[in-house]
Write an enzyme that holds these catalytic residues in place. Structure first.
Site, PDB file in Angstrom:
ATOM      1  CG  ASP A 209      98.144  11.518 -29.223  1.00  0.00           C
ATOM      2  OD1 ASP A 209      97.617  12.210 -28.343  1.00  0.00           O
ATOM      3  OD2 ASP A 209      97.492  10.912 -30.092  1.00  0.00           O
ATOM      4  CB  SER A 233      93.804  14.063 -29.567  1.00  0.00           C
ATOM      5  OG  SER A 233      94.472  13.019 -28.885  1.00  0.00           O
ATOM      6  CD  GLN A 283      96.181  14.976 -26.466  1.00  0.00           C
ATOM      7  OE1 GLN A 283      95.648  14.112 -25.776  1.00  0.00           O
ATOM      8  NE2 GLN A 283      97.042  14.679 -27.436  1.00  0.00           N
TER       9      GLN A 283
END
Length: 303
Positions: A209, A233, A283
């Protein structure tokens, strides 16, 4: 980063953070870092949820994919509760669902799939030809480039980290000139790498991430340190291809094929030093311009 800013103690602290406390069958508690006061890092929740799922699957099966949705922002000031549902156990594959919650409210859901090892057809796109990490500067050294330009950027780059991070060129989250939405960064875990394959996958999920969504800002010359933005996110997917070689350098390459409607998509791949594809990541996140907010409202998280 230099050892004066980042020590192996931080690496051990991260491993401890992912070592969940069992409360009951398929029920776990994830603790927070000492002294933490901000919004919890998305990579932490994903990694802890994956660790919870892995606790319910017997070896030799290992996680090969996971898909997570971020529903609410979590806080670092309270523990997170993880509940595992055992959806399927077959001869080759197993599936698990995990719900992460704080104060009775769900902050993340994750589905993970596990497979028993087997041989099969193999291929992978070659790793990019880039300068080796020994020829690049770590983030704390790069901070000197921004002295007198952005005190916030300098402070961020000098934050202690469990990882030695060396970008190939200007970090994606600091690029001010529009460019092709591609980013490459070498990363190495500090301290002794754990031998447990499940913990290695958890640590890579945590790291995945890091600055991934920043690639979607590159074509626009927008940085979180100079513009008023709201970023977060929204969902996160990951596919593991092999055991994670945390003992050496990993190349994390990311690109953003699209952005629009206040959202951006980024996809990345981890390569080992010898060029083997270790994992792929995708993502979608919020990249909403917010002129009503002061600049630097959202700052990237240092892993």
């Amino acid at each position: 980063m230099t050892d004066t800013l980042s020590t192996p103690d931080l690496a051990a602290e991260l491993v401890a953070l992912l070592d969940l406390e069992p409360l009951d069958t398929d029920l776990f508690r994830g603790h927070q870092r000492p002294g933490a006061t901000a919004r919890v890092f998305g990579g932490q929740v994903v990694a802890q949820a994956l660790m919870a799922a892995q606790r319910s699957v017997e070896a030799p099966a290992v996680a090969h994919s996971m898909h997570a949705y971020f529903l609410r922002a979590g806080t670092e000031t309270q523990p997170i509760i993880f509940r595992v549902e055992r959806d399927f156990d077959g001869k080759s594959f197993a599936n698990r669902r995990v719900t992460a919650s704080q104060n009775g409210a769900t902050i993340l859901t994750l589905a993970a799939s596990f497979q028993r090892p087997e041989a099969g057809l193999e291929h992978a796109i070659a790793m990019p030809d880039l300068p080796p990490p020994e020829e690049l500067r770590s983030l704390d050294t790069l901070s000197g480039d921004y002295a007198g330009i952005s005190a916030e950027a300098v402070a961020f780059l000098r934050q202690p980290s469990a990882f030695d991070i060396r970008p190939c060129g200007v970090p994606a989250f600091l690029q001010t000139e529009p460019a092709t939405p591609v980013s490459h960064v070498w990363i190495r875990f500090r301290g002794s790498a754990p031998t447990d394959p499940a913990m290695r996958r958890g640590l890579l999920a945590y790291l995945s991430d890091y600055a991934l969504l920043s690639a979607s800002l590159i074509p626009h010359g927008v940085t979180m340190f100079e513009h008023s933005m709201q970023t977060a996110s929204l969902d996160h997917a990951m596919w593991f291809h092999k055991d994670v070689p945390l003992d050496g350098w990993l190349l994390y390459s990311s690109e953003s094929p699209w952005s629009g409607h206040g959202r951006g998509i980024a996809r990345g791949v981890f390569h080992s030093r010898d060029g083997q594809a270790v994992a792929h990541v995708t993502q979608e996140g919020l990249i909403r311009m917010r002129p009503d907010l002061a600049p630097r409202t959202t700052i990237p998280h240092m892993p």
